[in-house]
Enzyme design. Structure first.
Site, PDB file in Angstrom:
ATOM      1  N   ASN A   1      -6.676   1.054  -8.300  1.00  0.00           N
ATOM      2  CA  ASN A   1      -6.377  -0.376  -8.427  1.00  0.00           C
ATOM      3  C   ASN A   1      -6.413  -1.132  -7.101  1.00  0.00           C
ATOM      4  O   ASN A   1      -6.650  -2.336  -7.078  1.00  0.00           O
ATOM      5  CB  ASN A   1      -5.037  -0.601  -9.151  1.00  0.00           C
ATOM      6  CG  ASN A   1      -3.887   0.150  -8.528  1.00  0.00           C
ATOM      7  OD1 ASN A   1      -4.064   1.012  -7.668  1.00  0.00           O
ATOM      8  ND2 ASN A   1      -2.677  -0.168  -8.963  1.00  0.00           N
TER       9      ASN A   1
ATOM     10  N   GLU B   1       3.594   7.747  -3.915  1.00  0.00           N
ATOM     11  CA  GLU B   1       4.018   6.682  -4.814  1.00  0.00           C
ATOM     12  C   GLU B   1       3.269   6.884  -6.113  1.00  0.00           C
ATOM     13  O   GLU B   1       2.039   6.858  -6.139  1.00  0.00           O
ATOM     14  CB  GLU B   1       3.728   5.313  -4.196  1.00  0.00           C
ATOM     15  CG  GLU B   1       4.361   4.175  -4.974  1.00  0.00           C
ATOM     16  CD  GLU B   1       3.440   3.619  -6.037  1.00  0.00           C
ATOM     17  OE1 GLU B   1       3.728   3.857  -7.243  1.00  0.00           O
ATOM     18  OE2 GLU B   1       2.447   2.972  -5.687  1.00  0.00           O
TER      19      GLU B   1
ATOM     20  N   CYS C   1       1.322  -0.807  -9.965  1.00  0.00           N
ATOM     21  CA  CYS C   1       2.550  -0.011 -10.029  1.00  0.00           C
ATOM     22  C   CYS C   1       3.772  -0.903 -10.050  1.00  0.00           C
ATOM     23  O   CYS C   1       4.802  -0.544 -10.623  1.00  0.00           O
ATOM     24  CB  CYS C   1       2.617   0.937  -8.834  1.00  0.00           C
ATOM     25  SG  CYS C   1       1.311   2.176  -8.831  1.00  0.00           S
TER      26      CYS C   1
END
Length: 527
Positions: A196, A295, A329
């Site tokens: 992304n 992450e 996210c």
């Protein structure tokens, strides 16, 4: 618009964009010429040289906005070529670690300048490979250049300072020992960014690593690989210009299923910096003694108290939930609305959704195609499960290929998958809660703990609830967000390990080294 009935097709604006893109690409052909083979296939980078793989095979990315038609082809690297990348990085690190900080910073400033000057093809790849709206694609590249510049300056300041300890501060000791503590590089950092933000979340790893004296091996995502290769050429050219070791930045490409495990278990990696999904959990289990920075996603909840500014909260839910079609996210993935405010909040968000443009990334539509058919299938499955169990769609469900129309799903309950799983699409569930304890249950019993947000006019309530939310970050009266890029960014539970943000990444990519001077007798300084 969201309630339209026709599938978004290439328009005059799209065709104009593509014509201007071809002109821009033509003007950049010389700058980026080395990254492509004669047949248009993209190469990989090891020790300063763009190469074709000895495997003789290629992989491909698709165009999500064009029914997953082929987009680009790139090399399917072998395990031997991965070994070469790590060997080149190791050799380069030895020299780079002995390079003055101001020279490392100058290199990064050179990279940032190259990225700004040659951003158009990189941004065009983001449009093509991951259906990122054109204006957002350009913003990602420019933001990445800004991050590189900031990392250079922050590194010069942070790494130019050491610590001096005297022994006599410890009970029973005399002032006959001095301990000089400095930060030294780890060695080779393996950087694995997600689809992304394949440029921004690559440089967020590379720039701190380089300013700290490390070398890097990069594995770009399949969707986003070619944008990453353009970025790497900016680094390569800056290395040449500044006379830096050629092997500082290496990029290996291919399917994660083929070389992923080999990369993440490679003995040449001294740190793994990974951003992505649940794949990171298996990476963490195989990391052995190698430090990891991860992450891995989130289920970011938005708590809306009865006294909240409805329009402010609705705007944040819409922005946080639907920007880049929810493929972030830090997207709002769960709204926890107190019953007294739920109806006006849902109504306000629905009105914003009605104004969202659904269409093509070249035309800067608000909602564009999801990155893959599998992603769209997953989102649809979550919605169907919720509706089957009693949830209410505030907009009609609509999907064509990868393109999912934005939807607010009201009256979601804890029995529904949508209350707990991360959709990664333009679908936002609303859970109506009666008490603060009920709301906090959804936050703290989630397997994720990346971010959350609280909307209230009462600052005492805001701070108290923020303290009770078990997440890496809590936003008060604003949507979840990763930036600005120098802010700390971290998660708990399955959302990650360690902390990011420029200075935190620099700290993660260094280790302390102590040199102790033993004096013949105690010495006390006077002035």
């Amino acid at each position: 618009r969201a309630g339209g009935t026709t599938r978004p097709r290439p328009t005059h604006a799209t065709r104009d964009f593509r014509r201007s893109l071809r002109r821009a690409m033509a003007s950049e052909d010389e700058f980026y010429a080395d990254i492509r083979s004669a047949d248009g296939t993209y190469k990989f980078l090891v020790d300063g040289a763009w190469r074709e793989s000895s495997s003789g095979r290629t992989c491909g990315s698709v165009a999500p906005a064009d029914a997953n038609a082929p987009a680009y082809a790139f090399q399917a690297c072998t395990q031997g070529e991965v070994d070469e990348a790590f060997a080149a990085a190791r050799a380069a690190h030895r020299q780079w670690a002995r390079t003055p900080l101001h020279e490392r910073a100058a290199l990064l400033h050179e990279v940032a300048a190259e990225m700004r000057a040659h951003h158009a093809p990189m941004a065009a790849c983001l449009v093509r490979e991951i259906a990122k709206p054109a204006k957002d694609a350009k913003t990602e590249v420019i933001r990445s250049a800004d991050l590189i510049d900031y990392a250079a300056e922050e590194g010069v300041r942070a790494l130019g300072v050491g610590t001096l300890l005297h022994a006599d501060s410890f009970p029973g000791a005399k002032r006959d020992k001095m301990c000089m503590v400095s930060k030294v590089p780890l060695g080779v950092v393996l950087c694995i960014p997600p689809f992304n933000y394949p440029v921004n979340l690559a440089v967020s790893k590379i720039a701190p690593a380089l300013i700290a004296g490390n070398a890097v091996v990069i594995k770009p995502p399949t969707q986003g690989t070619v944008a990453g290769l353009h970025m790497a050429e900016c680094f390569r050219r800056a290395l040449v210009t500044r006379g830096a070791p050629a092997g500082l930045v290496n990029v290996v490409t291919g399917k994660g299923s083929e070389i992923g495990d080999y990369l993440t278990s490679h003995p040449g990696a001294n740190l793994i910096s990974f951003t992505g999904g649940d794949t990171g959990l298996s990476v963490a289990k195989k990391a052995n003694m190698v430090p990891i920075q991860m992450e891995l996603g989130g289920k970011d909840a938005c708590l809306v108290f009865p006294d909240a500014d409805v329009h402010l909260a609705a705007s944040a839910v819409a922005k946080g939930g639907f920007s880049y079609s929810g493929q972030r996210c830090t997207a709002v993935k769960l709204v926890l609305a107190f019953e007294a405010i739920a109806d006006p909040l849902v109504e306000s968000v629905s009105k914003i959704i009605e104004a969202l443009r659904v269409g093509r990334p070249e035309e800067n539509a608000d909602i564009t195609a999801l990155v893959s058919k599998a992603s769209a299938d997953f989102v649809q499955g979550l919605v169907e499960d919720a509706v089957k169990k009693g949830a209410v769609l505030k907009q009609p469900w609509r999907r064509e290929d990868n393109l999912v129309w934005p939807c607010l799903v009201d009256h979601v309950t804890s029995e529904m998958r949508l209350a707990w799983e991360e959709p990664f699409g333009p679908v936002v569930p609303v859970v109506r809660v009666k008490t603060e304890e009920e709301a906090l249950r959804f936050v703290n019993e989630s397997k994720y703990g990346l971010q959350g947000c609280v909307f209230t006019k009462n600052v005492d309530d805001a701070i108290r609830v923020a303290d009770l939310m078990e997440t890496g970050t809590v936003q008060i009266n604003g949507p979840p967000a990763r930036g600005p890029d120098h802010f700390p960014f971290q998660g708990v539970r399955d959302s990650g390990i360690g902390s990011q943000g420029i200075i935190n990444s620099i700290d993660t990519m260094t280790k302390a080294k102590s040199v102790v001077i033993n004096l013949a007798k105690p010495s006390y300084a006077l002035a």
